[in-house]
Design a protein around this motif. Structure first.
Motif, PDB file in Angstrom:
ATOM      1  N   ASP A  36       8.243  -5.088  -7.571  1.00  0.00           N
ATOM      2  CA  ASP A  36       8.458  -4.283  -6.715  1.00  0.00           C
ATOM      3  C   ASP A  36       9.766  -3.966  -6.298  1.00  0.00           C
ATOM      4  O   ASP A  36       9.933  -3.701  -5.143  1.00  0.00           O
ATOM      5  CB  ASP A  36       7.516  -5.053  -5.378  1.00  0.00           C
ATOM      6  N   ARG A 109       0.393   3.676 -10.828  1.00  0.00           N
ATOM      7  CA  ARG A 109       0.320   2.114 -10.577  1.00  0.00           C
ATOM      8  C   ARG A 109      -0.111   1.959  -9.256  1.00  0.00           C
ATOM      9  O   ARG A 109      -0.837   0.939  -8.821  1.00  0.00           O
ATOM     10  CB  ARG A 109       1.810   1.727 -10.745  1.00  0.00           C
ATOM     11  N   ARG A 110       0.255   2.743  -8.221  1.00  0.00           N
ATOM     12  CA  ARG A 110       0.105   2.306  -6.861  1.00  0.00           C
ATOM     13  C   ARG A 110      -1.487   2.359  -6.335  1.00  0.00           C
ATOM     14  O   ARG A 110      -1.940   1.757  -5.576  1.00  0.00           O
ATOM     15  CB  ARG A 110       0.871   3.211  -6.024  1.00  0.00           C
ATOM     16  N   GLU A 113      -3.077  -0.596  -8.016  1.00  0.00           N
ATOM     17  CA  GLU A 113      -2.868  -1.921  -7.401  1.00  0.00           C
ATOM     18  C   GLU A 113      -3.632  -1.831  -6.141  1.00  0.00           C
ATOM     19  O   GLU A 113      -4.098  -2.800  -5.792  1.00  0.00           O
ATOM     20  CB  GLU A 113      -1.298  -1.917  -6.878  1.00  0.00           C
ATOM     21  N   ARG A 116      -7.196  -2.705  -7.179  1.00  0.00           N
ATOM     22  CA  ARG A 116      -7.140  -4.441  -7.522  1.00  0.00           C
ATOM     23  C   ARG A 116      -7.076  -4.973  -6.229  1.00  0.00           C
ATOM     24  O   ARG A 116      -7.916  -6.093  -6.096  1.00  0.00           O
ATOM     25  CB  ARG A 116      -5.883  -4.771  -8.197  1.00  0.00           C
ATOM     26  N   LYS A 117      -6.294  -4.755  -5.192  1.00  0.00           N
ATOM     27  CA  LYS A 117      -5.930  -5.408  -3.858  1.00  0.00           C
ATOM     28  C   LYS A 117      -7.113  -5.447  -3.118  1.00  0.00           C
ATOM     29  O   LYS A 117      -7.509  -6.259  -2.368  1.00  0.00           O
ATOM     30  CB  LYS A 117      -4.714  -5.359  -3.426  1.00  0.00           C
TER      31      LYS A 117
END
Length: 212
Positions: A36, A109-110, A113, A116-117
């Motif tokens: 990050d 990616r964002r 992510e 996932r989160k």
């Protein structure tokens, strides 16, 4: 010039290809998305959007790969990444947009992510998500290649264009997400033409200084 980028970023990859095709070699500045680094204050001062790539031209910092590549095309017009004929230019831009507007953004990616989160998506679910949208984009791209009688060895004609600059990093991403590419033979043929060129070879993620 300084290029702020990450080896595995598709947008960084496409900009590296464009820079290489133009014969430009900016200083490579790695921004490690895995830890990050892009979210820190140091990089925020470079790009308020906190995304790679960013290109410091010496007089200002340019952001957003489509805008940077258009700037490169205007500032360094040879070799051209767009055909001269307006209709063919529109076709090449459309091919690039299939990837840049409708395929890559939902797989970056964002987004992954967040899945996932916030939704507990497993890696299998992530691969299925990416495969769905990459597949839709590649189905359209393949159909457009099949319908173009002037295609040549690349996405348009017999020299790389903006479309190839966008396509090759998306193929790299597709492999990372375990997408079966065999159903798109024309795309695969275009990739083979591209990766025979040094500009594409040198831009590959595995050849960057921050690659593991």
């Amino acid at each position: 010039m300084k290029l702020y980028n990450f080896f595995r970023s598709g947008t960084s990859h496409r900009l590296r290809i464009a820079l290489n095709l133009k014969g430009l070699t900016p200083e490579y500045v790695a921004v490690d998305l895995r830890v990050d680094e892009h979210l820190g204050e140091a990089f925020r001062a470079i790009n308020p959007q906190q995304m790679v790539p960013a290109l410091d031209t010496g007089s200002e910092v340019l952001i957003q790969s489509p805008a940077i590549i258009e700037w490169l095309e205007e500032k360094y017009p040879t070799p051209a990444l767009l055909p001269r004929d307006p209709q063919r230019r529109a076709r090449v831009r459309a091919l690039a947009a299939v990837i840049g507007c409708d395929t890559h953004p939902v797989n970056n990616r964002r987004i992954l992510e967040y899945l996932r989160k916030n939704f507990g998506a497993s890696e299998d679910a992530i691969n299925a998500w990416c495969g769905t949208w990459i597949g839709a984009g590649f189905d359209a791209y393949e159909a457009l290649l099949a319908a173009d009688p002037l295609r040549g060895r690349f996405s348009h004609g017999d020299a790389p264009t903006l479309a190839d600059v966008y396509l090759v990093p998306q193929i790299e991403s597709a492999r990372r997400f375990k997408v079966d590419l065999s159903r798109w033979p024309r795309i695969m043929a275009v990739e083979q033409a591209c990766i025979a060129l040094q500009a594409f070879i040198d831009a590959a993620p595995a050849r960057q200084p921050d690659a593991p």
